[in-house]
Design a protein around this motif. Structure first.
Motif, PDB file in Angstrom:
ATOM      1  N   PHE A   7      45.135  13.351 -39.561  1.00 32.61           N
ATOM      2  CA  PHE A   7      44.996  13.504 -38.107  1.00 32.61           C
ATOM      3  C   PHE A   7      46.244  14.265 -37.656  1.00 32.61           C
ATOM      4  CE2 PHE A   7      45.156  11.272 -33.734  1.00 32.61           C
ATOM      5  CZ  PHE A   7      44.379  12.257 -33.152  1.00 32.61           C
ATOM      6  N   PRO A   8      46.117  15.594 -37.547  1.00 31.15           N
ATOM      7  CA  PRO A   8      47.292  16.400 -37.219  1.00 31.15           C
ATOM      8  C   PRO A   8      47.462  16.583 -35.710  1.00 31.15           C
ATOM      9  CG  PRO A   8      45.476  17.859 -37.777  1.00 31.15           C
ATOM     10  CD  PRO A   8      44.931  16.439 -37.799  1.00 31.15           C
ATOM     11  N   GLY A   9      48.692  16.713 -35.283  1.00 31.45           N
ATOM     12  CA  GLY A   9      48.960  16.965 -33.868  1.00 31.45           C
ATOM     13  C   GLY A   9      50.452  17.016 -33.623  1.00 31.45           C
ATOM     14  N   SER A  10      50.785  17.282 -32.368  1.00 31.29           N
ATOM     15  CA  SER A  10      52.206  17.287 -32.015  1.00 31.29           C
ATOM     16  C   SER A  10      52.657  15.869 -31.662  1.00 31.29           C
ATOM     17  CB  SER A  10      52.458  18.199 -30.817  1.00 31.29           C
ATOM     18  OG  SER A  10      51.832  19.442 -31.005  1.00 31.29           O
ATOM     19  N   PHE A  11      51.761  15.118 -31.019  1.00 33.13           N
ATOM     20  CA  PHE A  11      52.040  13.720 -30.658  1.00 33.13           C
ATOM     21  C   PHE A  11      53.391  13.586 -29.956  1.00 33.13           C
ATOM     22  CE2 PHE A  11      49.489  13.489 -34.721  1.00 33.13           C
ATOM     23  CZ  PHE A  11      48.283  13.319 -34.067  1.00 33.13           C
ATOM     24  N   GLY A  17      45.131   7.681 -26.001  1.00 30.54           N
ATOM     25  CA  GLY A  17      43.978   8.520 -26.365  1.00 30.54           C
ATOM     26  C   GLY A  17      43.998   8.836 -27.856  1.00 30.54           C
ATOM     27  N   HIS A  18      45.167   9.161 -28.385  1.00 28.85           N
ATOM     28  CA  HIS A  18      45.303   9.405 -29.828  1.00 28.85           C
ATOM     29  C   HIS A  18      44.962   8.134 -30.612  1.00 28.85           C
ATOM     30  CE1 HIS A  18      48.418  12.624 -28.537  1.00 28.85           C
ATOM     31  NE2 HIS A  18      47.344  13.268 -28.939  1.00 28.85           N
ATOM     32  N   ILE A  21      41.304   7.496 -31.028  1.00 28.43           N
ATOM     33  CA  ILE A  21      40.671   8.311 -32.083  1.00 28.43           C
ATOM     34  C   ILE A  21      40.921   7.652 -33.453  1.00 28.43           C
ATOM     35  CG2 ILE A  21      40.685  10.581 -33.245  1.00 28.43           C
ATOM     36  CD1 ILE A  21      39.590  10.789 -30.427  1.00 28.43           C
ATOM     37  N   LYS A  42      58.161  25.671 -30.946  1.00 31.18           N
ATOM     38  CA  LYS A  42      57.650  24.849 -29.853  1.00 31.18           C
ATOM     39  C   LYS A  42      58.681  23.780 -29.517  1.00 31.18           C
ATOM     40  CE  LYS A  42      53.147  22.719 -28.956  1.00 31.18           C
ATOM     41  NZ  LYS A  42      51.883  22.305 -29.579  1.00 31.18           N
ATOM     42  N   ARG A  88      40.046  15.524 -35.426  1.00 32.74           N
ATOM     43  CA  ARG A  88      40.566  15.997 -34.142  1.00 32.74           C
ATOM     44  C   ARG A  88      39.778  15.346 -33.011  1.00 32.74           C
ATOM     45  NH1 ARG A  88      45.242  18.763 -33.599  1.00 32.74           N
ATOM     46  NH2 ARG A  88      44.384  20.231 -32.078  1.00 32.74           N
ATOM     47  N   GLY A  89      40.363  15.334 -31.842  1.00 33.02           N
ATOM     48  CA  GLY A  89      39.691  14.756 -30.674  1.00 33.02           C
ATOM     49  C   GLY A  89      39.249  15.854 -29.729  1.00 33.02           C
ATOM     50  N   ARG A  91      38.371  16.597 -25.799  1.00 35.44           N
ATOM     51  CA  ARG A  91      38.355  16.091 -24.423  1.00 35.44           C
ATOM     52  C   ARG A  91      37.501  16.939 -23.501  1.00 35.44           C
ATOM     53  NH1 ARG A  91      44.666  16.225 -24.132  1.00 35.44           N
ATOM     54  NH2 ARG A  91      44.065  17.851 -25.589  1.00 35.44           N
ATOM     55  N   ASP A  95      38.946  22.315 -25.195  1.00 32.71           N
ATOM     56  CA  ASP A  95      39.273  21.802 -26.531  1.00 32.71           C
ATOM     57  C   ASP A  95      38.234  22.297 -27.538  1.00 32.71           C
ATOM     58  OD1 ASP A  95      41.509  20.345 -25.849  1.00 32.71           O
ATOM     59  OD2 ASP A  95      40.561  18.377 -25.972  1.00 32.71           O
ATOM     60  N   THR A 119      36.197  12.273 -26.888  1.00 30.52           N
ATOM     61  CA  THR A 119      37.074  11.307 -26.242  1.00 30.52           C
ATOM     62  C   THR A 119      36.264  10.318 -25.426  1.00 30.52           C
ATOM     63  OG1 THR A 119      38.718  13.016 -26.042  1.00 30.52           O
ATOM     64  CG2 THR A 119      38.997  11.112 -24.632  1.00 30.52           C
ATOM     65  N   TYR A 123      39.864   7.975 -21.497  1.00 35.97           N
ATOM     66  CA  TYR A 123      41.050   8.648 -22.050  1.00 35.97           C
ATOM     67  C   TYR A 123      41.042  10.157 -21.810  1.00 35.97           C
ATOM     68  CZ  TYR A 123      41.228   4.206 -24.506  1.00 35.97           C
ATOM     69  OH  TYR A 123      41.258   2.869 -24.794  1.00 35.97           O
ATOM     70  N   ILE A 126      44.048  11.991 -20.277  1.00 37.43           N
ATOM     71  CA  ILE A 126      45.386  11.711 -20.809  1.00 37.43           C
ATOM     72  C   ILE A 126      45.791  12.805 -21.786  1.00 37.43           C
ATOM     73  CG2 ILE A 126      46.781  10.050 -22.101  1.00 37.43           C
ATOM     74  CD1 ILE A 126      44.841   7.888 -21.149  1.00 37.43           C
TER      75      ILE A 126
HETATM   76  P1  ADP Z   1      48.013  19.608 -30.668  1.00 36.13           P
HETATM   77  O1  ADP Z   1      49.296  20.194 -30.174  1.00 36.13           O
HETATM   78  O2  ADP Z   1      47.718  19.903 -32.103  1.00 36.13           O
HETATM   79  O3  ADP Z   1      46.810  19.808 -29.776  1.00 36.13           O
HETATM   80  P2  ADP Z   1      48.122  16.908 -29.659  1.00 36.13           P
HETATM   81  O4  ADP Z   1      49.153  15.910 -30.048  1.00 36.13           O
HETATM   82  O5  ADP Z   1      48.137  17.370 -28.235  1.00 36.13           O
HETATM   83  O6  ADP Z   1      48.319  18.059 -30.695  1.00 36.13           O
HETATM   84  O7  ADP Z   1      46.662  16.346 -29.970  1.00 36.13           O
HETATM   85  C1  ADP Z   1      46.270  16.005 -31.270  1.00 36.13           C
HETATM   86  C2  ADP Z   1      44.767  15.766 -31.279  1.00 36.13           C
HETATM   87  O8  ADP Z   1      44.436  14.670 -30.435  1.00 36.13           O
HETATM   88  C3  ADP Z   1      43.945  16.940 -30.755  1.00 36.13           C
HETATM   89  O9  ADP Z   1      42.744  17.019 -31.497  1.00 36.13           O
HETATM   90  C4  ADP Z   1      43.649  16.578 -29.332  1.00 36.13           C
HETATM   91  O10 ADP Z   1      42.447  17.173 -28.868  1.00 36.13           O
HETATM   92  C5  ADP Z   1      43.486  15.078 -29.481  1.00 36.13           C
HETATM   93  N1  ADP Z   1      43.779  14.397 -28.228  1.00 36.13           N
HETATM   94  C6  ADP Z   1      44.807  14.600 -27.393  1.00 36.13           C
HETATM   95  N2  ADP Z   1      44.748  13.774 -26.318  1.00 36.13           N
HETATM   96  C7  ADP Z   1      43.628  13.035 -26.494  1.00 36.13           C
HETATM   97  C8  ADP Z   1      42.973  12.011 -25.714  1.00 36.13           C
HETATM   98  N3  ADP Z   1      43.451  11.615 -24.542  1.00 36.13           N
HETATM   99  N4  ADP Z   1      41.850  11.478 -26.206  1.00 36.13           N
HETATM  100  C9  ADP Z   1      41.353  11.905 -27.377  1.00 36.13           C
HETATM  101  N5  ADP Z   1      41.886  12.872 -28.146  1.00 36.13           N
HETATM  102  C10 ADP Z   1      43.010  13.425 -27.709  1.00 36.13           C
END
Ligand code: ADP
Length: 152
Positions: A7-11, A17-18, A21, A42, A88-89, A91, A95, A119, A123, A126
């Motif tokens: 589950f990749p992201g910046s977080f 919300g994360h 998922i 970034k 990935r999520g 919203r 997205d 989502t 959430y 968010i």
């Molecule tokens: P990125 O910079 O890669 O988009 P994020 O940390 O913003 O990283 O998000 C990581 C993943 O989580 C992405 O797939 C994003 O669509 C999903 N995501 C972000 N916020 C939410 C939320 N509120 N509900 C569900 N999924 C989310």
């Protein structure tokens, strides 16, 4: 064969919300690796070490979840972790467009499949960027962040 997903992201920061998922994806996999993407170009609000520490604390009681930072292509990180899936999520339509292009490129390049979770309604609004904005004005954002075991 173990079913492994990343589950990749910046977080920056990791939100409820994360976490939602992750909770919904957990029954589908033997292991989920939360990959915190480090992008030198970034600027982040929360230092990477802090994001790792917070996530390790949050999921310390769940042996199926691993936390790791990476600074490579996401597909290379997936391969390194022997993951067949990227989670990935979704919203919004915005997205969707973004995720579709990347998912198709990733599938073409390495065969790794992307699984998208819609989502849950509560959430949808968010986002880490909105939370960073609130923080910059001194607002309390606790309600958007998952409570860590030690703060319960
Ligand atoms: P990125 O910079 O890669 O988009 P994020 O940390 O913003 O990283 O998000 C990581 C993943 O989580 C992405 O797939 C994003 O669509 C999903 N995501 C972000 N916020 C939410 C939320 N509120 N509900 C569900 N999924 C989310």
């Amino acid at each position: 064969m173990e079913r492994i997903a990343i589950f990749p992201g910046s977080f920056d920061p990791f939100t409820i919300g994360h976490d939602n998922i992750i909770q919904r994806a957990l029954p589908l996999f033997d292991k989920i690796v939360i990959g915190i993407g480090v992008n030198a170009n970034k600027k982040s609000l929360f230092p990477i070490e802090q994001r790792i520490r917070t996530l390790k604390e949050l999921y310390k009681n769940n042996p199926k979840i691993e936390i790791e930072a990476y600074d490579t292509l996401t597909t290379h990180f997936a391969q390194k972790k022997n993951a067949q899936f990227i989670i990935r999520g979704l919203r919004s339509v915005r997205d969707f467009e973004y995720e579709r292009d990347i998912a198709q490129m990733n599938k073409h390049a390495t065969g790794v499949e992307t699984l998208l979770f819609f989502t849950e309604h509560q959430y949808e609004c968010i986002s880490s960027s909105a939370i960073r904005e609130l923080i910059s004005y001194g607002e309390d954002v606790t309600e958007y962040l998952p409570p860590t075991p030690s703060s319960l």
